[in-house]
Write a protein that holds these residues in place. Structure first.
Motif, short mmCIF file in Angstrom:
data_model
loop_
_atom_site.label_atom_id
_atom_site.label_comp_id
_atom_site.label_asym_id
_atom_site.label_seq_id
_atom_site.Cartn_x
_atom_site.Cartn_y
_atom_site.Cartn_z
N SER A 98 1.21 -0.52 -0.15
CA SER A 98 0.15 -0.53 -0.29
C SER A 98 0.88 1.23 0.16
O SER A 98 0.38 2.04 -0.59
N GLY A 99 2.05 1.49 0.18
CA GLY A 99 2.98 2.25 0.92
C GLY A 99 2.70 3.06 1.49
O GLY A 99 3.22 4.44 2.14
N HIS A 100 2.20 2.64 2.66
CA HIS A 100 1.72 3.00 4.01
C HIS A 100 1.87 2.19 4.95
O HIS A 100 2.58 1.44 5.31
N VAL A 101 3.19 3.30 5.18
CA VAL A 101 4.74 2.46 6.50
C VAL A 101 3.94 2.01 7.75
O VAL A 101 3.50 3.19 8.46
N ASP A 102 4.17 0.76 8.06
CA ASP A 102 4.13 0.59 9.52
C ASP A 102 4.95 0.68 10.49
O ASP A 102 4.22 1.28 11.41
N GLY A 103 5.86 0.96 10.59
CA GLY A 103 6.33 1.20 11.35
C GLY A 103 8.34 1.42 11.08
O GLY A 103 8.49 1.16 10.38
N LEU A 104 9.39 1.44 11.98
CA LEU A 104 10.80 1.24 11.30
C LEU A 104 11.38 -0.45 12.14
O LEU A 104 10.57 -0.72 12.90
N ALA A 105 11.94 -0.83 10.87
CA ALA A 105 12.62 -2.17 11.35
C ALA A 105 14.22 -1.48 11.62
O ALA A 105 14.71 -0.65 10.46
N GLU A 106 15.47 -2.47 12.37
CA GLU A 106 16.78 -2.42 12.28
C GLU A 106 17.47 -2.91 11.60
O GLU A 106 17.13 -4.42 12.07
N ILE A 107 18.61 -3.01 11.15
CA ILE A 107 19.07 -4.03 10.45
C ILE A 107 20.00 -4.15 11.83
O ILE A 107 20.82 -3.16 12.21
N VAL A 108 19.82 -5.36 12.48
CA VAL A 108 20.87 -5.69 13.67
C VAL A 108 22.42 -6.73 12.60
O VAL A 108 23.23 -7.01 13.66
N ALA A 109 22.06 -7.54 12.24
CA ALA A 109 22.80 -8.37 11.64
C ALA A 109 23.39 -8.74 9.53
O ALA A 109 22.13 -8.54 9.39
N MET A 110 24.77 -8.73 9.73
CA MET A 110 24.61 -8.82 7.89
C MET A 110 25.60 -10.26 8.00
O MET A 110 26.54 -9.88 8.61
N GLN A 111 25.38 -10.97 6.74
CA GLN A 111 26.43 -12.36 7.09
C GLN A 111 26.30 -12.23 5.43
O GLN A 111 25.37 -12.04 4.58
N GLU A 112 27.28 -12.56 5.02
CA GLU A 112 27.68 -12.95 3.29
C GLU A 112 26.89 -14.61 3.30
O GLU A 112 27.60 -15.07 3.87
N GLU A 113 26.38 -14.98 2.12
CA GLU A 113 26.66 -16.13 1.71
C GLU A 113 25.93 -16.21 0.82
O GLU A 113 24.98 -16.44 -0.33
N GLY A 114 27.26 -17.56 0.02
CA GLY A 114 27.24 -17.37 -1.25
C GLY A 114 26.90 -16.30 -1.58
O GLY A 114 27.65 -15.02 -1.79
N ASP A 115 26.28 -15.89 -2.89
CA ASP A 115 26.24 -14.60 -3.95
C ASP A 115 25.33 -13.68 -2.97
O ASP A 115 25.68 -12.20 -3.53
N SER A 116 24.73 -14.30 -2.34
CA SER A 116 23.28 -13.31 -1.66
C SER A 116 24.14 -12.90 -0.01
O SER A 116 24.82 -13.04 0.17
N THR A 117 23.47 -11.84 0.42
CA THR A 117 23.78 -11.15 1.82
C THR A 117 22.19 -11.21 2.73
O THR A 117 21.30 -11.47 1.97
N ARG A 118 22.48 -12.29 3.33
CA ARG A 118 21.64 -12.18 4.50
C ARG A 118 21.34 -11.51 5.76
O ARG A 118 22.39 -10.94 5.79
#
Length: 195
Positions: A98-118
């Protein structure tokens, strides 16, 4: 309505605080094909085109929208995920957004997994119950599939194509991300509450 399939990466070119916040967004869209009053999702926030020119459009952002999204952190040069509104007959490649944001999430971890990022994000407690494994969420306007959920934390994978075609290639731990939960999840929870 939108699909969460990003079609351009825009850039904040100007910000002016008036009664509301006025933002000028640089874009690759053919602005001759965009009407004044049209809706464009900017990092997942449905905003109205109030002025336009070759390679740019202006939007007005209310204080309410600024308070519920990451738009208050916009600065000159910031890259934004853009999507024009869904037209009847368009392919629905993501999910209904809808384009109606419910709230904010925060990125707490990032890890390379193959060619993707988890990426692991933390949702506000009030919204976490709407996020389910293999369900959909819109994050900064991008339709993404939830891998796993543990309490308020949930994980997604961002493939190389998505990293290249959206702002997800620039994501960092600590970023605050516009979160829109799946509309279907919202209604199922509401029905359960009154069931």
């Amino acid at each position: 309505m939108f699909t969460g399939i990003i079609t351009d990466i825009g850039e904040v070119q100007a910000l002016e605080q008036r009664g509301d916040l006025r933002a000028r967004i640089g874009t690759g869209y053919d602005m001759d094909s965009v009407d004044l009053g049209a809706s464009i999702a900017c990092d997942g926030v449905c905003l109205t085109v109030v002025a336009k020119g070759e390679g740019w459009f202006d939007v007005d952002v209310s204080a309410e929208t600024v308070s519920k999204t990451n738009l208050g952190g916009w600065a000159m040069g910031r890259k934004l995920n853009l999507e024009r509104a869904l037209k009847v007959g368009d392919e629905l490649g993501g999910h209904i957004v809808s384009g109606h944001v419910d709230g904010l999430a925060e990125i707490v971890a990032m890890q390379e997994e193959g060619d993707s990022t988890r990426i692991t994000l933390r949702a506000p407690e009030a919204l976490a119950r709407y996020i389910a494994p293999k369900g959909s969420v819109a994050l900064n306007g991008t339709s993404l599939t939830v891998n796993e959920v543990e309490g308020c934390d949930f994980g997604i994978n961002v493939i190389p194509h998505t990293q290249e075609m959206t702002t997800w290639g620039r994501a960092r731990v600590g970023d605050r991300i516009n979160l829109e939960i799946d509309t279907l999840a919202r209604y199922v929870a509401r029905l359960r509450d009154f069931g």
